[in-house]
Design a protein around this motif. Structure first.
Motif, PDB file in Angstrom:
ATOM      1  N   ASP A  63      -0.378   6.465   5.690  1.00 48.93           N
ATOM      2  CA  ASP A  63      -1.239   5.314   5.383  1.00 48.93           C
ATOM      3  C   ASP A  63      -0.569   4.336   4.416  1.00 48.93           C
ATOM      4  O   ASP A  63      -1.201   3.836   3.487  1.00 48.93           O
ATOM      5  CB  ASP A  63      -2.573   5.781   4.787  1.00 48.93           C
ATOM      6  N   ARG A  71     -10.638  -2.976  -0.456  1.00 51.54           N
ATOM      7  CA  ARG A  71     -11.969  -2.755  -1.040  1.00 51.54           C
ATOM      8  C   ARG A  71     -11.918  -1.730  -2.160  1.00 51.54           C
ATOM      9  O   ARG A  71     -12.539  -1.894  -3.216  1.00 51.54           O
ATOM     10  CB  ARG A  71     -12.942  -2.286   0.052  1.00 51.54           C
ATOM     11  N   GLN A  72     -11.169  -0.674  -1.942  1.00 50.98           N
ATOM     12  CA  GLN A  72     -11.054   0.382  -2.946  1.00 50.98           C
ATOM     13  C   GLN A  72     -10.393  -0.140  -4.214  1.00 50.98           C
ATOM     14  O   GLN A  72     -10.836   0.148  -5.336  1.00 50.98           O
ATOM     15  CB  GLN A  72     -10.248   1.553  -2.365  1.00 50.98           C
ATOM     16  N   THR A  73      -9.344  -0.939  -4.054  1.00 55.95           N
ATOM     17  CA  THR A  73      -8.638  -1.494  -5.208  1.00 55.95           C
ATOM     18  C   THR A  73      -9.514  -2.476  -5.961  1.00 55.95           C
ATOM     19  O   THR A  73      -9.536  -2.501  -7.196  1.00 55.95           O
ATOM     20  CB  THR A  73      -7.342  -2.181  -4.749  1.00 55.95           C
ATOM     21  N   SER A 132      -4.406  -2.453   4.056  1.00 54.25           N
ATOM     22  CA  SER A 132      -5.558  -2.203   4.916  1.00 54.25           C
ATOM     23  C   SER A 132      -6.841  -2.644   4.225  1.00 54.25           C
ATOM     24  O   SER A 132      -6.934  -2.634   2.989  1.00 54.25           O
ATOM     25  CB  SER A 132      -5.650  -0.713   5.257  1.00 54.25           C
ATOM     26  N   ALA A 133      -7.853  -2.985   5.026  1.00 55.58           N
ATOM     27  CA  ALA A 133      -9.114  -3.482   4.464  1.00 55.58           C
ATOM     28  C   ALA A 133      -9.761  -2.454   3.544  1.00 55.58           C
ATOM     29  O   ALA A 133     -10.290  -2.803   2.485  1.00 55.58           O
ATOM     30  CB  ALA A 133     -10.061  -3.862   5.596  1.00 55.58           C
ATOM     31  N   TRP A 134      -9.713  -1.171   3.928  1.00 55.51           N
ATOM     32  CA  TRP A 134     -10.340  -0.143   3.087  1.00 55.51           C
ATOM     33  C   TRP A 134      -9.615  -0.012   1.757  1.00 55.51           C
ATOM     34  O   TRP A 134     -10.245   0.226   0.717  1.00 55.51           O
ATOM     35  CB  TRP A 134     -10.378   1.202   3.812  1.00 55.51           C
ATOM     36  N   TYR A 135      -8.287  -0.190   1.776  1.00 55.76           N
ATOM     37  CA  TYR A 135      -7.518  -0.077   0.535  1.00 55.76           C
ATOM     38  C   TYR A 135      -7.803  -1.277  -0.376  1.00 55.76           C
ATOM     39  O   TYR A 135      -7.893  -1.128  -1.599  1.00 55.76           O
ATOM     40  CB  TYR A 135      -6.029   0.010   0.863  1.00 55.76           C
ATOM     41  N   GLN A 139       0.879  -1.175   0.000  1.00 58.48           N
ATOM     42  CA  GLN A 139       0.000   0.000   0.000  1.00 58.48           C
ATOM     43  C   GLN A 139       0.914   1.222   0.000  1.00 58.48           C
ATOM     44  O   GLN A 139       1.490   1.566   1.025  1.00 58.48           O
ATOM     45  CB  GLN A 139      -0.896  -0.034   1.243  1.00 58.48           C
TER      46      GLN A 139
END
Length: 272
Positions: free
Chosen positions: A95, A163-165, A158-161, A65
């Motif tokens: 981040d 999901r975003q990817t 990270s989980a949000w990254y 990330q």
């Protein structure tokens, strides 16, 4: 040979290889000197101790990330004289998450793993103001090649990254549907490196820091599967918390009785 993998994740990281004077930059990925400094601190070594065993380890990192670059402007005044200290610019990665690995003697890597579970000095990600937000250790040393471990280990983003990817991937064309991760790894002596950086720590002694040149090869790998979030806690969580002895934020502690004589000034600069 064995490989010890590390997860380097935090709100801020800073890995400088040529940071001097008033401009303190950061590389786009952890440096070998920075990671070996973290390991030496976990072992409790002083800055004057020999580093040859750690410097001999082969080092590699995968950018899981990349984060974003952040610039911070510092001002300070001396607490005694009030004189303004030199202004400085400091750069960080916000981040970001990296998978780093060291390859070498199995006994040494086992000692490093045990030290990371109960570090002598608190670990930080390049600078003391950058603590890790997740456990540094991923698992015990494993008998595999460093490059293979960096290619096959689960995605640590990270989980949000993630999901975003994945959302971007679902909207992408077939040609760009599978993202790749960059790998930076020590170049074998028999190969020509893609680039070199002065990043092998020879001495951390503040009076005479020394660094040698390190050849680096660059590779890319397809994004491995990310670990699925678990609804239940890990069955064997690490009992170690390096901040266990510190009072929680906001809690007041008993203050010592005032002395008849004021304490001497520390002489340290006051940061604003």
């Amino acid at each position: 040979m064995s490989v010890l993998l590390l997860r380097l994740a935090g709100p801020l990281q800073s890995w400088g290889s040529a940071a001097r004077f008033a401009r303190r930059s950061t590389e786009n990925a952890p440096t070998k000197s920075g990671v070996l400094g973290l390991l030496a601190a976990a072992l409790g070594r002083s800055r004057e101790e020999d580093l040859s065993d750690l410097a001999a380890l082969r080092f590699g990192v995968r950018i899981d990330q990349p984060g974003s670059r952040l610039r911070d402007f510092h001002t300070a005044h001396h607490s005694d004289s009030g004189r303004a200290m030199p202004l400085s610019e400091r750069f960080y990665l916000a981040d970001a998450v990296f998978l780093a690995g060291v390859e070498g003697d199995a006994d040494l890597l086992h000692r490093l793993y045990e030290a990371l579970l109960a570090p002598h000095f608190l670990p930080y990600l390049g600078r003391r103001s950058c603590p890790p937000s997740r456990p540094v250790t991923i698992g015990r040393p494993q008998n595999t090649a460093l490059e293979q471990a960096l290619r096959e280990t689960e995605w640590q983003a990270s989980a949000w990254y993630v999901r975003q990817t994945r959302a971007r991937r679902s909207d992408a064309t077939a040609a760009t549907a599978t993202p790749t991760l960059d790998i930076l790894i020590d170049s074998p002596p028999s190969e020509v490196p893609d680039f070199s950086v002065r990043d092998i720590p020879l001495s951390f002694d503040p009076k005479h820091r020394q660094y040698g040149l390190r050849g680096v090869r660059t590779h890319q790998t397809q994004t491995p599967a990310a670990p699925r979030p678990s609804a239940t806690p890990h069955p064997n969580p690490s009992p170690h918390d390096p901040t266990h002895g510190l009072p929680p934020a906001g809690r007041t502690t008993a203050r010592p009785k005032p002395s008849s004589t004021p304490p001497p000034e520390s002489g340290l600069p006051r940061i604003h």
